[in-house]
Structure formats: structure tokens, C-alpha cells
Design a protein around this motif. Structure first.
Motif, PDB file in Angstrom:
ATOM      1  N   ALA A  61      30.923  43.759  38.973  1.00 50.70           N
ATOM      2  CA  ALA A  61      32.456  44.764  39.238  1.00 50.70           C
ATOM      3  C   ALA A  61      33.378  43.285  40.122  1.00 50.70           C
ATOM      4  N   ASN A  62      34.144  43.766  39.615  1.00 51.59           N
ATOM      5  CA  ASN A  62      35.405  43.019  40.029  1.00 51.59           C
ATOM      6  C   ASN A  62      35.856  41.412  39.569  1.00 51.59           C
ATOM      7  N   SER A  63      34.281  40.985  39.028  1.00 52.41           N
ATOM      8  CA  SER A  63      34.680  39.623  38.636  1.00 52.41           C
ATOM      9  C   SER A  63      35.693  39.217  37.462  1.00 52.41           C
ATOM     10  N   GLY A  64      36.721  40.448  37.017  1.00 56.52           N
ATOM     11  CA  GLY A  64      37.693  39.940  36.170  1.00 56.52           C
ATOM     12  C   GLY A  64      37.831  40.500  34.609  1.00 56.52           C
ATOM     13  N   LYS A  65      36.741  40.980  33.981  1.00 53.06           N
ATOM     14  CA  LYS A  65      36.739  41.681  32.963  1.00 53.06           C
ATOM     15  C   LYS A  65      38.543  42.620  31.952  1.00 53.06           C
ATOM     16  N   SER A  66      38.244  43.053  32.926  1.00 52.25           N
ATOM     17  CA  SER A  66      39.015  44.014  32.557  1.00 52.25           C
ATOM     18  C   SER A  66      41.318  42.767  32.416  1.00 52.25           C
ATOM     19  N   THR A  67      40.588  42.607  33.272  1.00 54.31           N
ATOM     20  CA  THR A  67      41.717  41.591  33.654  1.00 54.31           C
ATOM     21  C   THR A  67      41.725  40.628  31.812  1.00 54.31           C
ATOM     22  N   VAL A  68      41.111  39.924  31.612  1.00 52.25           N
ATOM     23  CA  VAL A  68      40.970  39.145  31.175  1.00 52.25           C
ATOM     24  C   VAL A  68      41.560  40.106  29.542  1.00 52.25           C
ATOM     25  N   VAL A  84      48.818  43.174  34.907  1.00 54.05           N
ATOM     26  CA  VAL A  84      47.619  41.800  34.690  1.00 54.05           C
ATOM     27  C   VAL A  84      47.140  42.058  36.305  1.00 54.05           C
ATOM     28  N   HIS A  85      47.487  42.421  37.481  1.00 50.49           N
ATOM     29  CA  HIS A  85      47.341  42.060  39.039  1.00 50.49           C
ATOM     30  C   HIS A  85      47.076  43.436  39.103  1.00 50.49           C
ATOM     31  N   SER A  86      46.459  44.905  38.048  1.00 47.42           N
ATOM     32  CA  SER A  86      46.682  46.154  39.021  1.00 47.42           C
ATOM     33  C   SER A  86      45.248  45.871  38.759  1.00 47.42           C
ATOM     34  N   ARG A  87      44.439  47.257  39.232  1.00 47.61           N
ATOM     35  CA  ARG A  87      42.830  47.417  40.017  1.00 47.61           C
ATOM     36  C   ARG A  87      42.527  48.672  39.316  1.00 47.61           C
ATOM     37  N   ALA A  88      41.219  48.944  37.872  1.00 42.66           N
ATOM     38  CA  ALA A  88      40.799  49.882  37.793  1.00 42.66           C
ATOM     39  C   ALA A  88      39.531  49.970  38.039  1.00 42.66           C
ATOM     40  N   ARG A  89      38.456  49.989  38.390  1.00 43.62           N
ATOM     41  CA  ARG A  89      37.134  49.926  38.293  1.00 43.62           C
ATOM     42  C   ARG A  89      36.677  50.538  36.931  1.00 43.62           C
ATOM     43  N   THR A  90      36.145  49.810  36.340  1.00 44.43           N
ATOM     44  CA  THR A  90      36.213  49.997  35.063  1.00 44.43           C
ATOM     45  C   THR A  90      34.988  50.925  34.889  1.00 44.43           C
ATOM     46  N   THR A  91      34.812  52.310  34.575  1.00 42.39           N
ATOM     47  CA  THR A  91      33.709  53.365  34.084  1.00 42.39           C
ATOM     48  C   THR A  91      33.802  53.363  32.387  1.00 42.39           C
ATOM     49  N   GLY A 130      32.043  48.240  32.323  1.00 41.24           N
ATOM     50  CA  GLY A 130      31.912  48.346  34.277  1.00 41.24           C
ATOM     51  C   GLY A 130      31.424  47.595  34.477  1.00 41.24           C
ATOM     52  N   GLY A 131      31.631  46.668  35.480  1.00 39.99           N
ATOM     53  CA  GLY A 131      30.803  46.043  36.143  1.00 39.99           C
ATOM     54  C   GLY A 131      29.229  46.603  37.656  1.00 39.99           C
ATOM     55  N   GLN A 132      30.034  47.519  37.894  1.00 40.04           N
ATOM     56  CA  GLN A 132      29.553  47.991  38.567  1.00 40.04           C
ATOM     57  C   GLN A 132      28.040  48.449  38.515  1.00 40.04           C
ATOM     58  N   LEU A 155      33.899  31.127  35.416  1.00 42.58           N
ATOM     59  CA  LEU A 155      33.281  30.520  36.490  1.00 42.58           C
ATOM     60  C   LEU A 155      35.391  31.450  37.276  1.00 42.58           C
ATOM     61  N   ASN A 156      35.306  32.347  37.696  1.00 41.35           N
ATOM     62  CA  ASN A 156      36.636  32.878  37.931  1.00 41.35           C
ATOM     63  C   ASN A 156      37.078  33.170  39.528  1.00 41.35           C
ATOM     64  N   LYS A 157      38.530  33.140  39.725  1.00 33.24           N
ATOM     65  CA  LYS A 157      39.175  33.472  40.456  1.00 33.24           C
ATOM     66  C   LYS A 157      39.283  31.915  41.744  1.00 33.24           C
ATOM     67  N   GLU A 158      39.039  31.110  41.101  1.00 32.21           N
ATOM     68  CA  GLU A 158      39.460  29.942  41.235  1.00 32.21           C
ATOM     69  C   GLU A 158      40.580  29.625  42.231  1.00 32.21           C
ATOM     70  N   ASP A 159      41.353  29.972  42.301  1.00 31.93           N
ATOM     71  CA  ASP A 159      42.853  29.922  43.189  1.00 31.93           C
ATOM     72  C   ASP A 159      41.729  30.562  44.323  1.00 31.93           C
ATOM     73  N   LEU A 160      41.961  31.624  44.880  1.00 33.51           N
ATOM     74  CA  LEU A 160      40.832  32.576  45.752  1.00 33.51           C
ATOM     75  C   LEU A 160      39.964  31.898  45.910  1.00 33.51           C
ATOM     76  N   THR A 191      41.282  31.013  36.609  1.00 33.26           N
ATOM     77  CA  THR A 191      42.054  32.173  37.454  1.00 33.26           C
ATOM     78  C   THR A 191      42.923  33.647  36.479  1.00 33.26           C
ATOM     79  N   ALA A 192      42.104  34.325  35.933  1.00 34.26           N
ATOM     80  CA  ALA A 192      42.054  35.508  34.960  1.00 34.26           C
ATOM     81  C   ALA A 192      43.641  35.828  35.411  1.00 34.26           C
ATOM     82  N   THR A 193      43.997  36.164  36.621  1.00 33.31           N
ATOM     83  CA  THR A 193      45.628  36.619  36.515  1.00 33.31           C
ATOM     84  C   THR A 193      47.335  35.604  36.329  1.00 33.31           C
TER      85      THR A 193
HETATM   86  N1  LIG Z   1      44.021  36.195  42.040  1.00 31.37           N
HETATM   87  C1  LIG Z   1      42.836  36.280  40.816  1.00 31.37           C
HETATM   88  N2  LIG Z   1      42.609  37.499  41.467  1.00 31.37           N
HETATM   89  C2  LIG Z   1      42.111  38.249  40.673  1.00 31.37           C
HETATM   90  C3  LIG Z   1      41.405  37.385  39.162  1.00 31.37           C
HETATM   91  N3  LIG Z   1      41.059  37.734  38.586  1.00 31.37           N
HETATM   92  C4  LIG Z   1      40.480  39.611  38.593  1.00 31.37           C
HETATM   93  N4  LIG Z   1      41.499  39.190  39.592  1.00 31.37           N
HETATM   94  C5  LIG Z   1      42.212  40.777  40.094  1.00 31.37           C
HETATM   95  O1  LIG Z   1      40.988  41.283  40.421  1.00 31.37           O
HETATM   96  C6  LIG Z   1      40.827  42.522  40.637  1.00 31.37           C
HETATM   97  C7  LIG Z   1      39.579  43.049  39.684  1.00 31.37           C
HETATM   98  O2  LIG Z   1      39.337  42.737  38.569  1.00 31.37           O
HETATM   99  P1  LIG Z   1      39.055  43.916  36.947  1.00 31.37           P
HETATM  100  O3  LIG Z   1      39.081  43.150  35.769  1.00 31.37           O
HETATM  101  O4  LIG Z   1      39.544  45.032  37.002  1.00 31.37           O
HETATM  102  O5  LIG Z   1      37.511  43.539  37.788  1.00 31.37           O
HETATM  103  P2  LIG Z   1      36.535  44.169  36.526  1.00 31.37           P
HETATM  104  O6  LIG Z   1      35.284  43.050  36.292  1.00 31.37           O
HETATM  105  O7  LIG Z   1      36.574  44.714  34.941  1.00 31.37           O
HETATM  106  O8  LIG Z   1      35.403  45.043  37.525  1.00 31.37           O
HETATM  107  P3  LIG Z   1      34.884  46.327  36.839  1.00 31.37           P
HETATM  108  O9  LIG Z   1      35.881  47.220  36.160  1.00 31.37           O
HETATM  109  O10 LIG Z   1      34.637  47.052  38.087  1.00 31.37           O
HETATM  110  O11 LIG Z   1      33.349  45.728  36.008  1.00 31.37           O
HETATM  111  C8  LIG Z   1      42.084  42.870  39.989  1.00 31.37           C
HETATM  112  O12 LIG Z   1      42.624  42.824  40.739  1.00 31.37           O
HETATM  113  C9  LIG Z   1      42.903  42.109  39.345  1.00 31.37           C
HETATM  114  O13 LIG Z   1      43.839  41.847  38.831  1.00 31.37           O
HETATM  115  C10 LIG Z   1      41.298  35.370  39.791  1.00 31.37           C
HETATM  116  O14 LIG Z   1      41.222  34.231  38.557  1.00 31.37           O
HETATM  117  N5  LIG Z   1      43.045  35.447  40.628  1.00 31.37           N
END
Ligand SMILES: Nc1nc2c(ncn2[C@@H]2O[C@H](COP(=O)(O)OP(=O)(O)OP(=O)(O)O)[C@@H](O)[C@H]2O)c(=O)[nH]1
Ligand SMILES: [Mg+2]
Length: 374
Positions: free
Chosen positions: A41-48, A173-180, A200-202, A266-271, A345-347
Motif C-alpha cells: 500500500a502507498n508505494s505509488g502504483k496508482s500514481t504510475v 497525480v498527487h491525490s491519494r485514494a486507497r485502491t480497492t 490495492g496494496g493493503q 524503487l520509488n519515492k526517491e525524493d522523500l 519519483t512517481a509524482t
Molecule cells: N513525494 C512523492 N510522493 C509520491 C511518490 N509516489 C507516490 N506518491 C504519493 O504517495 C501517495 C500514495 O500513492 P498511490 O499511488 O495512491 O499508492 P498505491 O500504491 O496505489 O496505494 P494503494 O492503492 O493503497 O495500494 C499519493 O499521494 C502519491 O501522490 C513519489 O515518488 N514521491
């Protein structure tokens, strides 16, 4: 005109054509590029997935944009409420004005369709965000998993509260909704159809993954690098990165993917770059042998850990298949499955555009190899 009078021979011909069309269709379906987005969860799948749409000119519909507009408001309120809870847990007492602003946020009604962001919340959000204690909590929150998009939106309040505000692609792209459940989009890249599947990753969602495992061309697996010092939202105990390694290992060991290539983001390199300077990796991964606070060492360490798991599981398949008698039709089969790691950095749309150009080639090549053995 001749088509008005159908003789038995034209009927036969039509029948033959339909059968041929079905055959062609089946063939192209069999060779369809199916890419599965996996990761915790929250790894950035939906963002990609969203970036894929942006990059490949699949615009968001008006209805989707309106849904995102409402979601973004909810993301800000939810994020600030999470900051408040964290301050309470940590015993950080907010100043009087900030405490009042937090109180106002306890009962914010959901936005209605096309309702402008209520202007009174602009001052409330600004009050909270400008408070030094809140900022202290936000830094602490990088370990407890505050939403990653909070600072992005709070830095754009002026724009978001314009009466005619429409979310930009970046806002979406920055918005967040958990995928189900399971989502699929179809893209055409270099004249080839690619079906991209997001799940969904949960933990509760992972049991649904198996429904997508058949005929996968490539897996795009995402890891949240910034999760190395965070726990899961599901249990507040398990380390996010450890959990990701366990899931990666189980996917790499799955017989479904014995011949599947993996693209590893290997995502969220910025953070990761930001937090590694003040959050020691060794505290969470005692075998970390790099320099403390050195982002490059940290990145390479995690990359090595993930690649090692891939190598180990691939070797296990090899020893099993060496013991099996060789089937004539297995000639030409991909004996060595590959892994392609990227720091991402998926965003960041520009960066993802570059990475996806390579990824598209990998997917199309994989599909060619797979089709050659069908
Ligand atoms: N700063 C930053 N934020 C990111 C990055 N990738 C994703 N995010 C943010 O992280 C949050 C979660 O990303 P999602 O793409 O929803 O994650 P997910 O893997 O689809 O999560 P689930 O649907 O719960 O499995 C969102 O608010 C994104 O904008 C990144 O590389 N850098
Ligand atoms: Mg998702």
C-alpha cells in the motif's frame, strides 16, 4: 449492390471471414501486453497508472476531474487531522489559535458536486500550516506515515481556493485514494495494445491479486523507499520496507512468474533523499553497511537487497527446472528471467516519462519473446 442478394457461396464466405476474424482476435489477445502493477500500500502504483495516462494523452474526463477536486479537499482535511492526532500522541500542545483551527476541522462536511472550496477553511489551513509546532510534528510524521501529499497541497492554497479552481494534472497525480479492487486501462504504445492493471496494496486487498496472474507479460513492482523507517497503516508494527521485501519475495517465487520479467521501481526517491539525512537506516536495518546519512549508499543498499531476493528465487527455479526432463516445445523459452531496477519519483512526470520510455521497450520486447514461444 451485389451484397443485397446473398447466395450460399457468399454466406459461406462470410462465415469463413467471421471465423478468421475470431481467430485473429484470439491471436492478438494471446499476445496482448499485460502489465501488472504490484507493491504494498502507498508505494505509488496508482500514481504510475495516472502518469501513464498523462504521458500517453488519455485525458481525465470532466467527471473524473470533479471527483479529484473533491478528493483533494478531503486529502487536505484528512492529512491535517492526522497531524493533530500525531501531536496529541506525542504530547505536543498546539497554540490557542491553532487548537481552535484544529477544532474547526473536526467536522468539515464533504464537498458537493461543483461546490467551491469553502473560503473560511483557507485561513484555517494557513493558521495550522504556519504553526512551528505543526511543522515539528510533520517532520516526526515522516516516520509514522503522514500523507505524502500534504505539503504539496498546502503550498498551493492560493490557487486551490480560487472559485474557478480546476485540478491540474500535477494536482491529480498527487491525490491519494486507497485502491480497492482491480482497475485496468488499455493503452496503445508504439502501435501495440498494453493493458495496465492496478490493484490495492493493503493486506486485505492482496488476496485479490491472484485473479490477475494469468498471461502476464511483465510485472511492474513498486517499493516505497521512504518506508524504511515507517510502519504499516494496517498494524502500526510491521516495518513497511520489510513488508515490501516479503511481498517481493513471494511474487518472485510464484510459479506464475517463473518466466516473467520484473521492472522494479524503487520509488519515492525524493522523500528518501530528504529523510535519510536525519533518520539512520541502520536503526531499522542493522546490517546496513553504508555511511550514515549518505543517500547514495542507502539507495544502493536497498537495491542490492531487492536484487538479491530476485537472484535467489530465480536460482531456485533453475535448480528445479534442471531436475525436470526437457520438453521439446520448451526450446527457445526464456531461461533467464530479468529484473530491471530504477530509482523513481512517481509524482515527477518528466522523470517518469524518461523511465517509461525504457520500460515500454522492455515490455514490448518481453512480449515478442513470449509470442515466439506460443
Ligand atoms: N513525494 C512523492 N510522493 C509520491 C511518490 N509516489 C507516490 N506518491 C504519493 O504517495 C501517495 C500514495 O500513492 P498511490 O499511488 O495512491 O499508492 P498505491 O500504491 O496505489 O496505494 P494503494 O492503492 O493503497 O495500494 C499519493 O499521494 C502519491 O501522490 C513519489 O515518488 N514521491
Ligand atoms: Mg492505488
Amino acid at each position: 449492390m451485389g451484397g443485397c442478394f446473398s447466395s450460399p457461396s457468399t454466406e459461406d464466405e462470410r462465415h469463413r471471414q467471421v471465423e478468421q476474424a475470431i481467430k485473429e482476435d484470439k491471436k492478438s489477445w494471446g499476445r496482448r501486453n499485460k502489465v501488472l502493477l504490484l507493491g504494498t500500500a502507498n508505494s505509488g502504483k496508482s500514481t504510475v497508472l495516472k502518469q501513464m495516462r498523462v504521458i500517453n494523452s488519455m485525458p481525465f474526463t470532466q467527471a473524473e476531474v470533479e471527483t479529484y477536486r473533491q478528493l483533494i479537499f478531503g486529502n487536505i482535511v484528512g492529512g491535517l487531522q492526522a497531524v493533530y492526532e500525531l501531536m496529541e500522541e506525542e504530547g505536543i500542545e498546539p497554540a490557542e489559535d491553532t487548537a481552535r483551527a484544529f477544532l474547526e476541522m473536526q467536522s468539515v462536511p464533504d464537498l458537493k458536486d461543483h461546490e467551491v472550496y469553502p473560503i473560511k477553511y483557507k485561513a484555517i489551513f494557513e493558521q495550522v500550516w504556519g504553526d512551528a509546532d505543526v511543522q515539528k510534528a510533520v517532520i516526526l510524521g515522516q516516520q509514522t506515515g503522514l500523507p505524502d501529499n500534504l505539503s504539496y497541497y498546502l503550498e498551493h492554497l492560493e490557487r486551490l481556493f480560487q472559485p474557478n479552481y480546476v485540478p491540474t494534472q500535477q494536482d491529480i497525480v498527487h491525490s491519494r485514494a486507497r485502491t480497492t479492487g482491480i482497475y485496468e486501462i488499455e493503452l496503445t504504445i508504439q502501435k501495440q495494445a498494453i493493458s495496465l492493471i492496478d490493484v490495492g496494496g493493503q493486506r486485505s486487498e492482496r488476496r485479490k491479486w491472484i485473479h490477475c496472474f494469468q498471461d502476464v507479460t511483465s510485472i511492474l513492482f513498486l517499493v516505497s523507499l521512504s518506508g524504511y523507517d515507517q510502519t504499516l497503516t494496517e498494524d502500526h508494527e510491521t516495518n513497511q520496507m520489510q513488508d515490501s521485501m516479503i511481498v517481493w519475495e513471494s511474487i518472485c517465487s510464484s510459479p506464475w512468474f517463473e518466466h516473467t520479467s520484473f521492472i522494479l521501481f524503487l520509488n519515492k526517491e525524493d522523500l528518501f533523499q530528504q529523510k535519510v539525512t536525519h533518520s539512520n537506516i541502520k536503526r531499522h536495518f542493522p546490517d546496513y553497511d553504508g555511511e550514515e546519512g549518505n543517500a547514495k549508499d542507502g539507495l544502493n543498499y536497498f537495491k542490492r537487497r531487492f536484487l538479491r531476493i530476485h537472484t535467489k528465487t530465480t536460482q531456485a527455479f533453475h535448480s528445479k527446472s534442471a531436475a525436470r526432463p526437457k520438453m521439446p516445445q520448451s526450446q527457445g523459452h526464456k531461461d533467464v528471467r530479468k529484473v530491471y531496477p530504477y530509482f523513481t519519483t512517481a509524482t515527477d512526470t518528466e522523470m517518469i516519462t524518461h523511465v517509461l520510455a525504457f520500460v515500454n521497450d522492455i515490455i514490448l520486447l518481453d512480449n515478442l519473446v513470449n509470442s515466439a514461444i506460443l
